[in-house]
Design a protein around this motif. Sequence first.
Motif, PDB file in Angstrom:
ATOM      1  N   PRO A  35       0.834  -1.199   0.000  1.00  0.00           N
ATOM      2  CA  PRO A  35       0.000   0.000   0.000  1.00  0.00           C
ATOM      3  C   PRO A  35       0.871   1.253   0.000  1.00  0.00           C
ATOM      4  O   PRO A  35       1.933   1.279   0.601  1.00  0.00           O
ATOM      5  CB  PRO A  35      -0.802  -0.111   1.294  1.00  0.00           C
ATOM      6  CG  PRO A  35      -0.214  -1.217   2.072  1.00  0.00           C
ATOM      7  CD  PRO A  35       0.691  -1.994   1.193  1.00  0.00           C
ATOM      8  N   GLY A  36       0.408   2.262  -0.681  1.00  0.00           N
ATOM      9  CA  GLY A  36       1.122   3.529  -0.731  1.00  0.00           C
ATOM     10  C   GLY A  36       0.205   4.682  -0.390  1.00  0.00           C
ATOM     11  O   GLY A  36      -0.968   4.490  -0.062  1.00  0.00           O
ATOM     12  N   GLY A  41       1.383   1.134  -3.887  1.00  0.00           N
ATOM     13  CA  GLY A  41       2.764   1.481  -3.620  1.00  0.00           C
ATOM     14  C   GLY A  41       3.720   0.638  -4.442  1.00  0.00           C
ATOM     15  O   GLY A  41       3.383   0.194  -5.539  1.00  0.00           O
ATOM     16  N   PRO A  42       4.898   0.395  -3.893  1.00  0.00           N
ATOM     17  CA  PRO A  42       5.906  -0.373  -4.634  1.00  0.00           C
ATOM     18  C   PRO A  42       5.475  -1.814  -4.870  1.00  0.00           C
ATOM     19  O   PRO A  42       4.741  -2.398  -4.088  1.00  0.00           O
ATOM     20  CB  PRO A  42       7.145  -0.295  -3.748  1.00  0.00           C
ATOM     21  CG  PRO A  42       6.672   0.083  -2.404  1.00  0.00           C
ATOM     22  CD  PRO A  42       5.396   0.826  -2.592  1.00  0.00           C
TER      23      PRO A  42
END
Length: 84
Positions: A35-36, A41-42
Amino acid sequence: MLVVQVASCAVWLMLIGWGLVLSLDPAYTVGWVFPGKSGVGPRVEDEDDAWGIGWLTLGLGLFCTVLVIDVEIIPRVRRAGRES
């Protein structure tokens, strides 16, 4: 407040678990998305990414768990023991 601090440790312990899985079985984790800020995310692209992210996540989780316990929880428990 103590409940919030213990819950914070649970989050850091979860990071330790993720780090262990990423480090010990990197082939299993290829394709994981973390999660970002804006949702996604990444992404773990290959086993080298998994190994690097795993050790980083494991180190961060260990450091923060020890920090929260040492700086917040232990002094609060000691103060409560002295006051009662």
